[in-house]
Each structure stands twice: as C-alpha cells, then as structure tokens.
Design an enzyme around this catalytic site. Structure first.
Site, short mmCIF file in Angstrom:
data_model
loop_
_atom_site.label_atom_id
_atom_site.label_comp_id
_atom_site.label_asym_id
_atom_site.label_seq_id
_atom_site.Cartn_x
_atom_site.Cartn_y
_atom_site.Cartn_z
N CYS A 32 0.83 -1.21 0.00
CA CYS A 32 0.00 0.00 0.00
C CYS A 32 0.87 1.26 0.00
CB CYS A 32 -0.91 -0.05 1.23
SG CYS A 32 -1.77 1.47 1.61
N CYS A 35 0.01 3.88 2.60
CA CYS A 35 0.43 3.41 3.93
C CYS A 35 1.88 3.77 4.18
CB CYS A 35 0.26 1.89 4.04
SG CYS A 35 -1.43 1.30 3.88
#
Length: 108
Positions: A32, A35
């Site tokens: 991600c 993230c």
C-alpha cells in the site's frame, strides 16, 4: 524502518485493548503506497507524544482476523483505541497536521 511496535492478531488484545493509555493503530499493508507515506508521519507523532500515546502497526495481510473484526476495508486506516474501545478513526493518507488535529484529544 518504523519504530512503531508491530502488533498481531495474537497480541492485539494485550497491546491495544488492555493498554492503560490511548493507542493509535495503523492498519496497513506492505503493498500500500499511501500506507508507506503515513508510516513516517505516525513515527513522528509517536516520538513527539510518547508520554501520552502509544503507536502500533498491524499488517492487515498477516492479521486478517483483527482487520475483519474492525471492518477494515480501506487502508491506511488509523484507529485510536482508548479503554479497549475505538475512540476515533481516520481513513486514507493525510498530512501530519491533519492527523494531529484529528487526534488532538489523545495527544496530551
């Protein structure tokens, strides 16, 4: 590498739910991109507010049980737990100032 403690399905109750202080949980995954942008921001918040809050990370790919329990469908999802309950949630990558404003009640 992050200095936030990694928690797992097995340690979540002890590390987060039973904590006597607020805990910011970063629900994330290796793949991600957003993230990876939020991680260093949370590390800074953890360092600057170490006296009032703990910051931990939970990899949703490796710990699906906890992610499912809290209905994590979009990441990064940042939840604040206080007294074993979800006290605040934030989904998506945000700048440090926005996260600090959202979590101001818990940052002392």
């Amino acid at each position: 590498m992050s200095n936030a403690k990694a928690v797992t399905d097995a340690s979540f109750e002890e590390d987060v739910l039973k904590s006597d202080r607020p805990v910011i949980v970063d629900f994330w995954a290796e793949w991600c991109g957003p993230c990876r942008m939020v991680g260093p921001i949370l590390d800074q918040i953890a360092e600057e507010h170490a006296e009032s809050v703990d910051v931990v990370k939970l990899n949703v790919d490796e710990n699906g049980e906890t992610a499912a329990k809290y209905g994590i469908t979009s990441i990064p999802a940042i939840y604040v737990f206080k007294d074993g309950e979800v006290a605040k949630t934030s989904v998506g990558a945000k700048p440090k100032a926005a996260l600090e404003k959202e979590f101001a009640d818990f940052l002392g």
